[in-house]
Design a protein around this motif. Structure first.
Motif, PDB file in Angstrom:
ATOM      1  N   GLY A 425       0.662  -1.019   0.474  1.00 62.25           N
ATOM      2  CA  GLY A 425      -0.249   0.052   0.028  1.00 62.25           C
ATOM      3  C   GLY A 425       0.706   1.907  -0.247  1.00 62.25           C
ATOM      4  O   GLY A 425       2.205   1.137  -0.635  1.00 62.25           O
ATOM      5  N   GLY A 426       0.656   1.923   1.082  1.00 63.59           N
ATOM      6  CA  GLY A 426       0.840   3.317   0.892  1.00 63.59           C
ATOM      7  C   GLY A 426       2.440   3.716   1.706  1.00 63.59           C
ATOM      8  O   GLY A 426       2.243   2.569   2.261  1.00 63.59           O
ATOM      9  N   ILE A 427       3.040   4.558   1.731  1.00 64.25           N
ATOM     10  CA  ILE A 427       4.346   5.099   2.579  1.00 64.25           C
ATOM     11  C   ILE A 427       3.657   5.764   4.153  1.00 64.25           C
ATOM     12  O   ILE A 427       2.757   5.712   4.243  1.00 64.25           O
ATOM     13  CB  ILE A 427       4.571   5.606   1.699  1.00 64.25           C
ATOM     14  N   SER A 428       4.388   4.743   5.287  1.00 64.76           N
ATOM     15  CA  SER A 428       4.534   4.749   6.124  1.00 64.76           C
ATOM     16  C   SER A 428       3.843   6.020   6.708  1.00 64.76           C
ATOM     17  O   SER A 428       4.599   7.076   5.959  1.00 64.76           O
ATOM     18  CB  SER A 428       5.354   4.018   6.722  1.00 64.76           C
ATOM     19  N   ARG A 429       2.956   6.069   7.753  1.00 63.65           N
ATOM     20  CA  ARG A 429       2.567   7.572   7.810  1.00 63.65           C
ATOM     21  C   ARG A 429       3.377   8.306   8.638  1.00 63.65           C
ATOM     22  O   ARG A 429       3.408   9.351   9.379  1.00 63.65           O
ATOM     23  CB  ARG A 429       1.827   7.767   8.598  1.00 63.65           C
ATOM     24  N   GLU A 430       4.196   7.659   9.506  1.00 65.67           N
ATOM     25  CA  GLU A 430       5.673   8.002  10.625  1.00 65.67           C
ATOM     26  C   GLU A 430       6.371   9.169   9.968  1.00 65.67           C
ATOM     27  O   GLU A 430       6.778   8.492   8.208  1.00 65.67           O
ATOM     28  CB  GLU A 430       6.774   6.841  11.121  1.00 65.67           C
ATOM     29  N   SER A 431       6.396  10.091  10.130  1.00 64.44           N
ATOM     30  CA  SER A 431       7.263  11.093  10.207  1.00 64.44           C
ATOM     31  C   SER A 431       9.078  10.736   9.465  1.00 64.44           C
ATOM     32  O   SER A 431       9.598   9.824  10.688  1.00 64.44           O
ATOM     33  CB  SER A 431       7.844  12.351  10.382  1.00 64.44           C
ATOM     34  N   GLY A 432       9.314  11.062   8.351  1.00 61.18           N
ATOM     35  CA  GLY A 432      10.684  10.686   7.577  1.00 61.18           C
ATOM     36  C   GLY A 432      11.152   9.319   6.956  1.00 61.18           C
ATOM     37  O   GLY A 432      11.955   8.530   6.928  1.00 61.18           O
TER      38      GLY A 432
ATOM     39  N   PHE B 432      24.163   5.473  10.070  1.00 66.34           N
ATOM     40  CA  PHE B 432      24.352   7.217  10.299  1.00 66.34           C
ATOM     41  C   PHE B 432      25.817   6.812  10.752  1.00 66.34           C
ATOM     42  O   PHE B 432      26.480   6.582  11.124  1.00 66.34           O
ATOM     43  CB  PHE B 432      24.122   7.505  12.077  1.00 66.34           C
ATOM     44  N   ILE B 433      26.450   7.641   8.898  1.00 70.40           N
ATOM     45  CA  ILE B 433      27.725   7.806   8.463  1.00 70.40           C
ATOM     46  C   ILE B 433      28.194   9.023   7.979  1.00 70.40           C
ATOM     47  O   ILE B 433      27.197   9.854   7.223  1.00 70.40           O
ATOM     48  CB  ILE B 433      28.001   6.774   7.735  1.00 70.40           C
ATOM     49  N   SER B 434      29.727   9.708   8.761  1.00 72.01           N
ATOM     50  CA  SER B 434      29.718  11.013   8.002  1.00 72.01           C
ATOM     51  C   SER B 434      28.578  11.887   9.184  1.00 72.01           C
ATOM     52  O   SER B 434      28.171  12.751   7.886  1.00 72.01           O
ATOM     53  CB  SER B 434      30.448  10.616   7.055  1.00 72.01           C
ATOM     54  N   GLN B 435      27.539  11.769   9.168  1.00 69.57           N
ATOM     55  CA  GLN B 435      26.412  12.880  10.121  1.00 69.57           C
ATOM     56  C   GLN B 435      25.676  12.755   8.778  1.00 69.57           C
ATOM     57  O   GLN B 435      24.839  13.692   8.807  1.00 69.57           O
ATOM     58  CB  GLN B 435      26.972  13.818   9.707  1.00 69.57           C
ATOM     59  N   THR B 436      25.226  12.060   8.606  1.00 68.96           N
ATOM     60  CA  THR B 436      24.351  11.594   7.169  1.00 68.96           C
ATOM     61  C   THR B 436      23.438  10.637   7.579  1.00 68.96           C
ATOM     62  O   THR B 436      24.292   9.310   7.791  1.00 68.96           O
ATOM     63  CB  THR B 436      25.036  11.776   5.676  1.00 68.96           C
ATOM     64  N   PRO B 437      22.334  10.764   7.714  1.00 64.15           N
ATOM     65  CA  PRO B 437      21.513   9.183   7.580  1.00 64.15           C
ATOM     66  C   PRO B 437      20.998   8.835   7.036  1.00 64.15           C
ATOM     67  O   PRO B 437      20.416   8.883   5.588  1.00 64.15           O
ATOM     68  CB  PRO B 437      20.226  10.163   8.700  1.00 64.15           C
ATOM     69  N   ALA B 459      19.604   1.882  -1.666  1.00 66.07           N
ATOM     70  CA  ALA B 459      19.870   2.805  -0.405  1.00 66.07           C
ATOM     71  C   ALA B 459      18.957   4.295  -0.603  1.00 66.07           C
ATOM     72  O   ALA B 459      17.887   4.230  -1.611  1.00 66.07           O
ATOM     73  CB  ALA B 459      21.066   3.461  -0.162  1.00 66.07           C
ATOM     74  N   SER B 460      18.217   3.706   0.828  1.00 69.13           N
ATOM     75  CA  SER B 460      17.084   5.431   1.180  1.00 69.13           C
ATOM     76  C   SER B 460      17.444   5.738   2.430  1.00 69.13           C
ATOM     77  O   SER B 460      17.440   5.523   3.291  1.00 69.13           O
ATOM     78  CB  SER B 460      15.578   4.608   0.970  1.00 69.13           C
ATOM     79  N   MET B 461      17.538   7.498   2.380  1.00 69.56           N
ATOM     80  CA  MET B 461      17.818   8.558   3.429  1.00 69.56           C
ATOM     81  C   MET B 461      16.351   9.061   3.879  1.00 69.56           C
ATOM     82  O   MET B 461      16.535   9.059   4.524  1.00 69.56           O
ATOM     83  CB  MET B 461      18.233   8.959   1.756  1.00 69.56           C
ATOM     84  N   ALA B 462      15.191   9.345   2.667  1.00 65.68           N
ATOM     85  CA  ALA B 462      14.681   9.964   3.000  1.00 65.68           C
ATOM     86  C   ALA B 462      13.076   9.377   1.809  1.00 65.68           C
ATOM     87  O   ALA B 462      13.597   9.177   1.057  1.00 65.68           O
ATOM     88  CB  ALA B 462      14.486  10.918   3.257  1.00 65.68           C
ATOM     89  N   PRO B 463      12.302   9.875   2.442  1.00 59.18           N
ATOM     90  CA  PRO B 463      10.678   9.805   1.086  1.00 59.18           C
ATOM     91  C   PRO B 463      11.655  10.200  -0.094  1.00 59.18           C
ATOM     92  O   PRO B 463      11.849  11.232  -0.097  1.00 59.18           O
ATOM     93  CB  PRO B 463       9.979  10.370   1.967  1.00 59.18           C
TER      94      PRO B 463
END
Lengths: 616, 913
Positions: A425-432, B432-437, B459-463
């Motif tokens: 489904g969708g992406i998690s609602r948890e931030s980040g 978390f490496i080199s201050q980068t998540p 690799a995913s950092m954020a959405p």
């Protein structure tokens, strides 16, 4: 009268015979044999012991060990706890072998001007009382000899003072805590078929696992599969777990509060329960739980970290590989989004093919790439739920999770006709978070999966199709190879072959079976139309002369493929104009080709460094 | 009667004889018993004939053997006591058994019937069992088995072993048990067990040599004729070829039958002694291990049979490494021997790790018997909360390493022992490496022939921020290749990639992640071999605040250069493109770092200015058409190697605006063209050209030491031809301090006329005087009206008599600037009725005017007519530029003086009339 003599003689003989019989009883050779023995305790007696008491004047604590009806030794004083079977058996063995090296009668002491005090046997520092039913023997261990590392001891019958070696005494004078079995459970929970954790801090929820033929399962509070290795790990951990600071009191306290736990292992005919209650953390040290087994009175400590794991068993022991059991032998996998489907299925011949339907509903069939299928298989096998979000989601939850209109539906089928369906489904609602909601039709649970799963099952059928765009038969050989700049017809390679041996070899190998790393979605064109505004030229062509060995003689042909310049770090397109297939070449080949096409500036002449004025 | 009497007498005599005989026997018996009593009393033993004892012993011992003893005694219960008993082989005369003291109770009833057993019980002490020379490891007929105590007896047809305390080597054993005697009797005739026993003793002597152990054994002979042994053994130390153990305890149940040895139950526990010469492990270093690591070994389940030995097939080995110095809690190994090729399953748990898997044989051989064979090791491992400090506790604090850690690491795959190759998958959560998540990383991992490969990396950092790619590394050559295709915000990688990255993208802001395609390859052994290429494409990114609808960058680098070989910023109405090359790989002796630029733009000027970061360019503004700008050259910057040199540059640049207008400091220029060079400290703007106020202007500008305000020197040279006077003046007013004042003036005038300018100005630093010169020419303009008679002229004008006033419509003058004094010469202001000649100075610092104007009335003949008047009149222009004062100077003799002395038409202000 004569009869009288006869009668008298008969009586005399009977009397002498009785005397002989009595004498034989009193000082027969058997008795001599017994007396000649150097063993202090009859091994048969020691073998039948059912209680051992050890008294030491140094500690004023009497240790009592008793054999339970089932044959196990138990410490009954100063603490009620199971005895270390090895320590007890070691003691008994030493007692059996205990023999004197020299001895002298107690009755001779006064003549020699000695007394029991001379050998510290009037109030011996250590004494062992050995009981076998009604029979009891006491062994008093006195002072050590002045030299020779030996010890005076009183014979059980009190008639002799004997000199023995220190072996058994060292054991008894040492830390008697060695008689405590440090393992909380040991083999007692071997073969457990039920594990139950009752956590008061979690509304007294009772997590129960049961072992079935197929492995371990949660039966309470939810029905779910458990991770067999982790359950085995939990049992092993508790088998190896040692009790810390076993109390030395017979009636210790164990306060069961709101954070207490109850851990139970059930086997065939055994049920072992451990009560665990937290104790305050002192001085920043690692916290401990007080613990007590229900069949023993002793209280001891268990590290906090181990106990806290028990609180998480429902999460940590749960089987996270949601498709693991289905992914062993699948023969068909369908990825679906709306009306678009891509199916990878195995044919009876063992080969794999890709079936896809476009938005317009057209069906396309392609031979599948075996490496892609294997990677897909690995993905299905290893795919793990990061965590379970809900085990009983409502309709609203399903919608909010995006599972009512999933972005992917994956269906696995086996040759036996079994199937499982997973929705993403969708992406998690948890931030980040980058996690995705997912569920299977095997349970109502909704869980989160990692984003690489979605990346690993693209809808694009090109991802799964055979990636060979050109190949030559095994009997054929490439005789020459060159790269031509199409603009002017000049040879970029092997125009200058300095240092290009590796490239030649790689190119020859590559042109034998040209596989692309990934296909390009766009239809081949010259120039290649990437989108409405951008085009890419094909400035180079790779030309390979191929020689075929046939029955009638040699034949030859030429393979010509088009090549772009290096578009990006990992992107350089190759195309087969004849088939229209376009894709990217492998990175190692890109790097080998790079020196051919890459240009770097010439080093410019730097300006003169201005003269600095000397400091005033 | 007599016959009866004789008979009675005979009977009596016989009875008496018998009675006497009985009495004699009784007397003899009494004497014999009395003798025994006496002997017992004095000697405490009863010697019997040696033959009698030998008969008893030989009944037990076969003919092949010879028994001997130093003394033998019996008791009246049938007890036979033998001292220093020795049993030898009759043929070889080798000793088989000796016993210091032995006591045998035999049954006298055996004398009557051999069906009853002769021996009722045997007790012995200090027995020694010898090996014959033929079987002795030492080649000597020497004892191998010592029996400290032996006590066995017959009870109701059963042999009861009360106690059998055996020692062989350092091994002591205490055996108890029982068995029906008839089970023990040989089935039919056959040889005794002696010779068959010797190999067993031989093995025993070998196994027990050098080992110390104790064991409790309970023996039972089952109705099935199987010997059941319950063994409970302890061994303080066991040294094997592959390792040592201490405090070894064994619990076992063994069944012995004629054909099989069956181990029903077997448990071992103890401590594994780690090898002393542990190598220094990578990362972990030297392990501080305890003396022993607890372990247990259990056998259970169905039976596995090999070489007539049956043992439970399910083997479990647990090693409790908690508190052992190894960062592992326990290791658990299990295997099923009943399988054809049994895999070994294993579990390893540590505070930060849980791993499980199995080892499979690749050569179809049992792993336990041949652990060195080619194996396939499948495993799955989860590590939790790994931190770089776990591996490098003494790591110095560094920004790049601070707080480096991973919340979850999972590795699963297969390792092949023979090829030392591995294939599997790596998964990482919250790296978390080199201050980068990084939230998640998943990769396929393989290793073979020193080639390590991480492929299929995701690799995913954020959405929305992710990368897919590969990392290939040859451990032998250190050649590597790192590839990534993905999308991210440039700033997300600032900390990871460091200064060089930040230097490229310091001012890029992207509302959405920018797709990029990156490769770095080369050899870690030779840093100069490392190359890199990045291709990035961003839609709607901002560069220094400029929104770039479509940005494409391709960067390539090697040891010597970092080259932006493709830079394209596409806008709706233009584009910015080109290449940039930055020199790298400098030597310490290199003072300069070269930056080569070759850039062109037809994008909006504001975008170019903003993107360039050169604020001074904001002085220009273009409308109705973007200028085409190009820059090509090299810029030399300080190398950062400690030379501290000023920046230098050699550039050619151009700016051409084909259509539209350019606004600069309030001036509007059409068709602006500027070609220039920057050469070191000198910035030349050559070929400046364009249309200004309907006129044409040309010129050039030179900035010397343009980047140093202290020594900066500007040179401006312009020519303006035929510009519309009013428009030009209106725009040029913006250059003045009070533009509106001048523009107000223009509003009062028509603003007609044409303007020509020639302008040369050198501006120097403060200490150095500025200079310049030029010429201004205004034509056909309405420059104002002059009233010759002052207020009277205005009255006359109002009466329609305008002869005393005159319009001014032409002006020309030359000017020079010398330091702060602007000198005007050859200035003329012309009108229909008069000409004014103007000369004088303006102090640019005090703005003080000091000018004098000569008047020439009318033209032609009228001018000559009025010359006596006009030449006697002069005008002084004084005051300040903000508040000028006009004054009339009348010199009646001047007309004559001019005629006589040929004085200049215009005298310097303040000069003598």
């Amino acid at each position: 009268m004569r009869y009288k003599l006869t009668v008298l003689l008969i009586i005399l003989n009977a009397a002498i015979f009785s005397l002989i019989f009595y004498m034989d009883r009193v000082s027969s050779i058997r008795e001599k044999f017994r007396a000649s023995s150097r063993l202090i305790l009859d091994p048969v007696f020691v073998q039948s012991l059912d209680k051992v008491s050890i008294t030491s004047t140094s500690s004023d604590i009497q240790w009592e060990l008793e054999k339970s009806p089932d044959g196990d030794w138990v410490i009954t004083n100063p603490v009620n706890w199971k005895a270390n079977p090895f320590a007890v058996k070691d003691l008994l063995f030493k007692l059996k072998e205990l023999s004197w090296e020299s001895r002298f009668p107690v009755s001779d002491l006064s003549q020699a001007g000695q007394s029991l005090e001379s050998y510290n046997l009037a109030d011996p520092p250590v004494s062992i009382e050995l009981s076998s039913g009604p029979s009891t023997q006491v062994l008093a261990l006195g002072a050590p000899t002045e030299i020779g590392n030996r010890l005076y001891t009183m014979s059980p019958d009190g008639e002799y003072i004997m000199v023995i070696s220190q072996g058994v005494v060292e054991m008894l004078r040492g830390d008697l805590n060695t008689f405590k079995d440090r393992r909380i459970f040991g083999e007692e929970i071997d073969g457990s078929s039920v594990i139950q954790v009752q956590d008061r801090s979690a509304s007294n929820v009772r997590v129960r696992l049961e072992r079935a033929e197929t492995g371990w399962n949660f039966v309470s509070p939810i029905a779910a599969r458990a991770d067999n290795e982790r359950v085995k790990g939990l049992i092993t951990e508790w088998q190896n777990m040692e009790a810390i600071d076993i109390s030395s009191s017979l009636e210790p306290e164990l306060e069961i509060n709101g954070n207490a736990l109850r851990l139970t292992f059930e086997g065939l005919n055994r049920r072992e329960t451990l009560l665990l209650a937290p104790i305050p953390n002192e001085d920043g040290e690692e916290g401990y739980f007080k613990a007590k087994r229900d069949r023993y009175g002793a209280v001891f400590k268990v590290p906090n970290s181990v106990v806290e794991k028990l609180r998480r068993v429902q999460d940590e022991l749960r089987e996270r590989r949601v498709l693991h059991s289905f992914a062993e032998n699948w023969t068909s996998l369908t990825v679906q989004f709306g009306e678009i489907t891509t199916t990878i299925q195995q044919l009876e011949s063992g080969a794999w093919q890709v079936l896809s339907t476009s938005r317009s509903g057209e069906l396309d069939t392609q031979s599948a790439d075996r490496a892609s299928v294997e990677e897909l298989n690995a993905l299905m096998l290893e795919m793990e739920a990061v965590r379970f979000v809900s085990d009983a989601p409502s309709e609203t939850d399903i919608r909010s999770f995006g599972l009512d209109a999933p972005q992917r539906t994956i269906t696995l089928r086996t040759a036996a006709g079994e199937s499982v369906e997973m929705l993403i489904g969708g992406i998690s609602r948890e931030s980040g978070e980058t996690l995705l909601y997912a569920s299977t039709n095997q349970s109502a649970s909704v869980f989160l999966i990692r984003p690489h799963v979605l990346a690993g099952i693209p809808l694009n059928p090109l991802h799964y199709r055979n990636r060979t765009i050109s190949t030559i038969p095994e009997t054929a050989a490439i005789t020459s190879i060159r790269i031509i700049e199409r603009q002017d017809g000049s040879e970029a390679f092997p125009g200058d072959t300095t240092g290009m041996d590796a490239l030649t070899e790689r190119l020859r190998d590559y042109m034998t079976n040209v596989r692309v790393v990934r296909f390009l979605d766009q239809v081949f064109a010259d120039p290649l139309q990437l989108d409405d505004t951008r085009t890419i030229d094909w400035p180079y062509e790779i030309v390979a002369d191929v020689s075929y060995s046939t029955g009638t003689g040699d034949d030859s042909s030429t393979i010509t493929l088009l090549l772009t310049e290096r578009i990006g770090g990992t992107t350089q397109y190759i195309a087969n104009p004849e088939t229209g297939l376009t894709g990217t070449i492998p990175i190692d080949l890109i790097e080998l080709l790079d020196p051919l096409f890459a240009t770097f500036p010439e080093q410019p002449e730097p300006p003169a460094v201005p003269e600095t004025e000397p400091a005033p | 009667m007599r016959l009866f009497a004789h008979a009675r007498k005979a009977v009596w005599s016989c009875s008496c004889f018998l009675c006497h005989s009985l009495n004699v026997i009784l007397i003899l018996l009494a004497l014999g018993q009395g003798g025994l009593v006496l002997l017992n009393t004095f000697q405490q033993e009863v010697p019997i004939p040696d033959k009698f004892a030998r008969w008893i012993v030989n009944t037990v011992v076969k003919d092949n053997y010879t028994a001997d003893w130093s003394a033998v005694h019996v008791d009246l219960d049938g007890g036979l006591h033998l001292s220093n008993f020795v049993l030898t082989d009759a043929r070889t005369e080798q000793i088989i058994i000796t016993a210091r003291e032995s006591h045998v109770n035999f049954s006298l009833s055996h004398l009557l019937t051999t069906n009853l057993p002769l021996v009722q019980d045997i007790r012995a002490r200090d027995l020694e069992v010898y090996l014959p020379v033929s079987h002795s490891p030492s080649g000597l007929n020497e004892p191998v088995l010592f029996i400290k105590n032996l006590s066995l007896y017959e009870d109701d047809g059963n042999l009861i072993i009360e106690s059998l305390m055996i020692r062989s080597g350092g091994v002591s054993l205490h055996l108890t048990g029982s068995a029906p005697i008839h089970y023990l009797l040989p089935q039919g005739s056959g040889a005794g067990g002696g010779p068959q026993l010797f190999p067993a003793l031989q093995r025993l002597s070998r196994y027990t040599e050098g080992h110390t152990a104790i064991a409790e054994v309970d023996w039972t002979l089952l109705p099935s004729r199987q010997h059941q042994f319950l063994i409970d053994a302890y061994m303080p130390l066991l040294q094997l070829e592959r390792g040592s153990m201490q405090d070894l305890h064994a619990l076992s149940e063994v069944l012995l039958s004629t054909n099989h040895v069956t181990v029903n139950r077997l448990q071992l526990s103890g401590g594994l002694i780690p090898p002393q010469d542990l190598p220094n492990l990578p990362i972990i270093g030297k392990l501080e291990l305890p003396n022993a690591i607890p372990f247990h070994l259990r056998f259970s389940g169905d039976f596995y049979e090999q070489d007539r030995v049956r043992i439970p097939s399910w083997i479990e080995l647990g090693i409790n490494t908690r508190n052992s110095g190894i960062p592992i809690d326990y290791v658990n190994l299990t295997t099923d021997l009943s399988a054809e090729v049994a895999p070994v399953r294993w579990i390893v748990s540590a505070p930060l790790l849980f791993a499980s898997g199995e080892a499979q044989s690749l050569s179809n051989q049992p792993i336990l018997t041949n652990p060195g064979q080619p194996l396939s090791l499948d495993f799955r491992a989860h590590a939790y909360g790994l931190s770089i400090n776990h591996f490098f506790p003494d790591l110095a604090d560094h920004r790049m390493l601070r707080d480096t850690g991973i919340r979850l690491t999972r590795v699963n795959g297969t390792f092949l022992t023979e090829s030392r190759s591995f294939e599997g998958h790596l998964l990482v959560d919250d790296l978390f490496i080199s201050q980068t998540p990084f939230s998640h990383i998943h990769a396929k991992v393989s290793y073979a022939d020193m080639d390590m490969a991480f492929t299929e990396i995701h690799a995913s950092m954020a959405p929305g921020q992710y990368a897919e790619g590969a990392y290939l590394h040859n451990l032998k050559t250190s050649k590597f290749s790192l590839n990534a295709v993905g999308a991210t915000f440039p700033y997300s990688l600032d900390n990871l990639l460091g200064r060089w990255w930040i230097g490229i993208f310091p001012d890029i802001y992207a509302p959405n992640p920018i797709p990029a395609d990156v490769t770095v390859w080369g050899s870690w052994n030779d840093l100069s071999s490392i190359q890199h290429m990045t291709h990035a494409e961003g839609d709607g990114a901002f560069y220094m605040g400029v929104m770039v609808p479509d940005l494409e960058v391709r960067v390539r680098s090697n040891f010597n250069w970092a080259v932006v070989e493709k830079l394209e910023a596409r806008f709706e109405d233009g584009a910015f493109s080109g290449t940039i090359a930055i020199q790298s790989g400098l030597e310490p002796t290199d003072a300069y770092r070269a930056m080569l630029l070759d850039l062109v733009s037809d994008a909006r000027w504001e975008s170019v200015v903003q993107a360039s970061g050169i604020e001074q360019l904001e002085v220009l503004a273009f409308s109705n058409g973007n200028p085409f700008v190009s820059a090509d050259g090299v810029m030399w910057r300080d190398s950062g190697k400690g030379h501290d040199v000023p920046m230098q540059a050699q550039f050619d640049f151009s700016l051409v605006q084909d259509k539209g207008t350019c606004e600069v400091v309030g001036l509007t220029i059409e068709g602006l063209t500027a070609l220039g060079q920057l050469d070191g400290p000198i910035l030349n703007l050559d070929s400046l050209a364009g249309n200004f106020a309907e006129g044409v202007f040309m010129g050039n500008i030179q900035f010397q030491n343009w980047d140093n305000p202290d020594t900066k020197q500007d040179s401006y040279n312009f020519q303006l031809f035929d510009a519309q006077y009013g428009s030009a003046l209106y725009q040029l007013a913006s250059l003045t301090e009070d533009p509106e004042k001048l523009r107000d003036y223009l509003l009062k005038s028509s603003g007609d006329g044409r303007l020509d300018l020639d302008f040369h100005l050198n501006l120097r630093p403060e200490e150095t005087p500025n200079d310049g010169y030029g010429r201004v020419s205004i034509r056909q303009a309405n420059l104002g009206r002059i009233h010759l008679l002052g207020g009277l002229s205005r009255v006359l004008d109002s009466m329609g008599l305008g002869f005393s006033s005159s319009d001014l419509n032409t002006l020309s003058l030359n000017w020079t600037l010398d330091d702060k004094i602007l000198s005007v010469s050859n200035g003329t202001i012309n009108g229909p009725l008069l000409n004014l000649s103007l000369a004088g100075d303006i102090d640019m610092e005090t703005k003080q005017l000091s000018m004098l104007a000569d008047l020439t009335l009318f033209r032609g003949v009228f001018s000559k007519v009025f010359s006596p008047v006009s030449e006697n009149m002069q005008f002084d222009l004084g005051g300040t530029m903000d508040n000028p004062n006009w004054g009339m100077r009348i010199n009646p003799l001047r007309w004559f003086q001019n005629r006589m002395g040929a004085t200049k038409p215009v005298t310097q202000p303040g000069g003598a009339p």
